[in-house]
Design a protein around this motif. Structure first.
Motif, mmCIF file in Angstrom:
data_model
loop_
_atom_site.group_PDB
_atom_site.id
_atom_site.type_symbol
_atom_site.label_atom_id
_atom_site.label_comp_id
_atom_site.label_asym_id
_atom_site.label_seq_id
_atom_site.Cartn_x
_atom_site.Cartn_y
_atom_site.Cartn_z
ATOM 1 N N VAL A 126 0.015 -1.089 0.125
ATOM 2 C CA VAL A 126 -0.512 -0.014 -0.018
ATOM 3 C C VAL A 126 0.927 1.604 -0.082
ATOM 4 O O VAL A 126 0.477 2.479 -0.738
ATOM 5 C CB VAL A 126 -1.359 -0.182 1.139
ATOM 6 C CG1 VAL A 126 -0.561 -0.089 2.845
ATOM 7 C CG2 VAL A 126 -1.567 1.384 1.097
ATOM 8 N N GLU A 127 2.116 1.235 0.504
ATOM 9 C CA GLU A 127 3.260 2.556 0.640
ATOM 10 C C GLU A 127 3.546 3.085 -0.430
ATOM 11 O O GLU A 127 3.639 4.100 -0.680
ATOM 12 C CB GLU A 127 4.084 2.051 1.334
ATOM 13 C CG GLU A 127 3.580 2.023 2.953
ATOM 14 C CD GLU A 127 3.313 0.122 3.056
ATOM 15 O OE1 GLU A 127 4.872 -0.549 2.898
ATOM 16 O OE2 GLU A 127 2.204 -1.143 2.884
ATOM 17 N N ALA A 129 1.916 2.212 -3.336
ATOM 18 C CA ALA A 129 0.681 1.894 -4.745
ATOM 19 C C ALA A 129 0.616 3.728 -5.096
ATOM 20 O O ALA A 129 0.247 4.073 -6.099
ATOM 21 C CB ALA A 129 -0.505 1.368 -3.792
ATOM 22 N N VAL A 149 -3.218 -3.411 -4.746
ATOM 23 C CA VAL A 149 -2.057 -3.919 -3.185
ATOM 24 C C VAL A 149 -2.130 -5.244 -2.577
ATOM 25 O O VAL A 149 -2.843 -5.454 -2.628
ATOM 26 C CB VAL A 149 -3.053 -3.134 -2.045
ATOM 27 C CG1 VAL A 149 -2.413 -2.711 -0.688
ATOM 28 C CG2 VAL A 149 -2.737 -1.444 -3.524
ATOM 29 N N THR A 151 -1.092 -7.844 -0.042
ATOM 30 C CA THR A 151 -1.223 -7.990 1.386
ATOM 31 C C THR A 151 0.149 -7.992 2.062
ATOM 32 O O THR A 151 1.330 -8.338 1.706
ATOM 33 C CB THR A 151 -2.071 -9.881 2.027
ATOM 34 O OG1 THR A 151 -3.456 -9.365 1.299
ATOM 35 C CG2 THR A 151 -2.817 -9.238 3.190
ATOM 36 N N ARG B 194 -7.646 -5.841 1.578
ATOM 37 C CA ARG B 194 -7.177 -4.641 0.304
ATOM 38 C C ARG B 194 -8.185 -4.245 -0.817
ATOM 39 O O ARG B 194 -9.201 -4.615 -0.623
ATOM 40 C CB ARG B 194 -6.540 -6.192 -0.979
ATOM 41 C CG ARG B 194 -5.296 -6.871 0.179
ATOM 42 C CD ARG B 194 -4.526 -7.293 -1.284
ATOM 43 N NE ARG B 194 -5.334 -8.625 -1.329
ATOM 44 C CZ ARG B 194 -5.463 -8.784 -2.396
ATOM 45 N NH1 ARG B 194 -5.088 -8.666 -2.923
ATOM 46 N NH2 ARG B 194 -5.918 -10.513 -3.389
#
Lengths: 406, 205
Positions: A126-127, A129, A149, A151, B194
């Motif tokens: 996520v960081e 993305a 994203v 996990t 997600r």
């Protein structure tokens, strides 16, 4: 800035620092550094990748051209850029996506051209993305790029787990009855490549295989991104050629700040090696210690830290990261980690090392992925590297914690 | 000599029924990732597979010896095309139909990796048709259909298979020791949320 991107002629190819040049991640800076995306036909890209001897930078070091050729032979293939980097000791993919996202995306576009893919995916934490989205907003690519994203889990970056996640499922590895290169995303032939591999590919297509081979060794050409952590002055990511002296690699991150007891190389699935600065950081140089460069990870263990306790801690983490799908992994790894933790305590019974080895044999080769095998590699390496400590601990004594003196 | 073929056919037929019953019960009771009837899961699937292959061999003996037997008057076409035999047309026809179904089940299982899990599973549901048809064949066509011991075997087979189906359809099937079986995946993976993927369509310059 737009003026810069138009003046792309007389820029010399980079030499030592290839992937990480400056901290401006814009498309203008990227084009100024490397020039525009080269218009090279797919079959020539395939040949260049093969001649360059490019290997996967995700940890396994698999020859990239073999995957590329296998996927190119299939119908309607898919390419996935894998930046999941579940390995806690690694941050090189994260750093690369922050400072060189366009290099990765160039590599993705060129890899897609090499195999004849119209659909591609980017799979990142996520960081990262946000960095990828920002880069994509400034580009016009001829292929479809979907950003997923990832996990935050150790095994989320395993090839078949990546495919499962891109398919909308859980990021858990699957059994290897069918290969991902035959049936991956949407059941189609799928090329999964680490983001650093793709960045190297983008430069190989620009400057040629011979340029790529000017760094590294004949057997292991090119540079790699290393993540150095532990007791060093400036822990972080640096770019080095394969075969570099491990002492030079550690000095590149400021050098050790304390006396060093051992080095963990390759990552949590890697192995312990003695702190000899002359060891070459390459497959050939690390082979005799049962280790590999892996994803370019070096963890520096201080002399006053207990190697057994540190290994036990890492094993405990890995045991907790099982996907829980395969019995030997789900049941065996926690048991092995617990046994190793007991081994690290003082005044323990003598049979524990044998029990670790027995469990290691039980779980090896019995997972859908290599998580049990990699965890066993670390456990065995710990037993070998800190073997003399086991006897000391049994006698109620830890060399590291008592400063190495009686 | 002709009697030998007749006896062989009867014996092979009866043992086939017993084997097919074992195959059915293990098939019904097994579900991926759990033990069944005290067998570990790989054991259950191995016995299921091996018993079915032995049953196929016995059915082959059953059919071949009947072809060799002059009283049965079985033609080669009757082995493949059901309900066309001269002798007890309907009852022999059930046997032919069951044979066709079992061949389909075995062949698709051997080619399971080639045809894919979904096609295999769809065809494997035919087992629920094959077993009753084979049972009817045994109860109607056989020489031993009126003997007590055969009726006992046939009735016990039905009871066991029906019981397995009832158990499978019941609420307790999905539990072990009162706990419901679920796909166990590490919480760190299963629970993680997600965001949906974002697609950038391809654009030509």
């Amino acid at each position: 800035m737009t003026a810069l991107s138009d003046t792309t002629v007389a820029i010399a190819p980079p030499t030592h620092q290839r992937l990480l040049i400056g901290d401006d991640a814009s498309i203008a800076a990227h084009t100024w550094r490397y020039g525009p995306l080269p218009q090279v036909p797919g079959d020539l890209i395939q040949r260049m990748v093969k001649d360059a001897g490019l290997t996967g930078r995700g940890g396994a070091g698999f020859p990239t051209y073999r995957k590329v050729e296998a996927v190119a032979a299939g119908r309607d293939p898919v390419v996935v850029a894998n930046g999941a980097e579940g390995e806690p000791a690694s941050s090189k993919d994260r750093v690369l996506l922050r400072y060189g996202p366009h290099l990765v995306l160039d590599g993705l576009v060129l890899a897609a051209r090499a195999v004849g893919a119209a659909e591609t995916h980017v799979y990142v934490p996520v960081e990262a993305a946000a960095d990828v989205h920002a880069a994509l907003a400034d580009r016009r690519d001829p292929i479809t790029i979907t950003v997923h994203v990832a996990t935050d889990a150790f095994i989320a970056g395993e090839e078949s787990a990546v495919v499962s996640a891109v398919n909308g499922g859980l990021p858990a590895p699957r059994d290897k009855i069918v290969r991902v290169v035959d049936q991956g995303v949407g059941g189609r032939p799928t090329l999964v490549q680490n983001v650093e591999t793709l960045a190297h590919l983008a430069l190989i297509v620009r400057y040629g295989p011979d340029w790529f081979r000017t760094q590294g060794t004949t057997a292991e050409p090119g540079t790699f991104l290393a993540t150095v952590s532990g007791v060093v002055a400036d822990p972080g990511v640096c770019e080095m050629p394969y075969g570099v002296r491990i002492g030079d690699l550690i000095d590149a991150t400021g050098g050790a700040t304390e006396p060093v007891q051992a080095l963990l190389v390759g990552g949590y699935h890697g192995g312990w090696i003695p702190p000899d600065p002359d060891i070459a950081f390459s497959r050939a140089g690390l082979e005799r210690y049962g280790a590999t460069p892996g994803a370019g990870i070096v963890f520096v263990l201080a002399a006053d830290e207990c190697g057994l306790a540190t290994t036990a801690h890492l094993l405990g983490y890995l045991a907790g990261q099982t996907a829980g799908q395969c019995g030997p992994c789900f049941n065996g790894l926690p048991r092995m980690a617990d046994t190793f933790a007991s081994l690290a305590e003082l005044g323990t019974p003598p049979s524990l090392a044998g029990e670790v080895e027995r469990l290691a044999r039980l779980v090896t080769g019995r997972g859908a992925c290599k998580h049990p095998d990699g965890t066993v590699r670390l456990a065995r390496s710990g037993l070998g590297m800190f073997g003399s400590e086991i006897a000391a601990h049994r006698a109620g004594w830890c060399t590291a914690r008592s400063g190495g003196r009686r | 000599m002709t009697d030998a073929a007749w006896y062989a056919a009867r014996g092979a037929g009866v043992v086939s029924l017993a084997l097919l019953t074992i195959v059915m019960v293990l098939g019904i009771g097994s579900r991926s990732g759990r033990p069944v009837f005290g067998l570990p899961r790989f054991g259950a699937s191995l016995v299921h597979r091996n018993a079915s292959l032995i049953a196929v061999v016995l059915i082959a003996i059953h059919v071949l010896s009947l072809l060799a037997d002059p009283y049965a008057q079985l033609r080669l076409v009757d082995v493949i095309v059901p309900f066309d035999a001269a002798y007890r047309t309907a009852w022999v026809g059930f046997g032919t139909a069951a044979l066709d179904l079992i061949v389909a089940l075995v062949v698709t299982s051997l080619l399971r990796r080639r045809i894919g899990q979904r096609a295999w599973r769809a065809i494997h549901w035919l087992a629920y048709a094959a077993w009753p048809v084979a049972w009817l064949h045994g109860i109607g066509a056989g020489t031993d259909r009126s003997s007590g011991w055969y009726l006992a075997v046939a009735v016990i087979s039905v009871i066991v298979v029906v019981a397995a189906v009832v158990w499978r359809c019941s609420d307790t099937f999905g539990t072990v020791g009162g706990r419901r079986m679920e796909r166990r995946v590490n919480d760190a993976i299963a629970a993680a949320q997600r965001p949906p993927p974002t697609t950038y369509p391809g654009r030509t310059r």
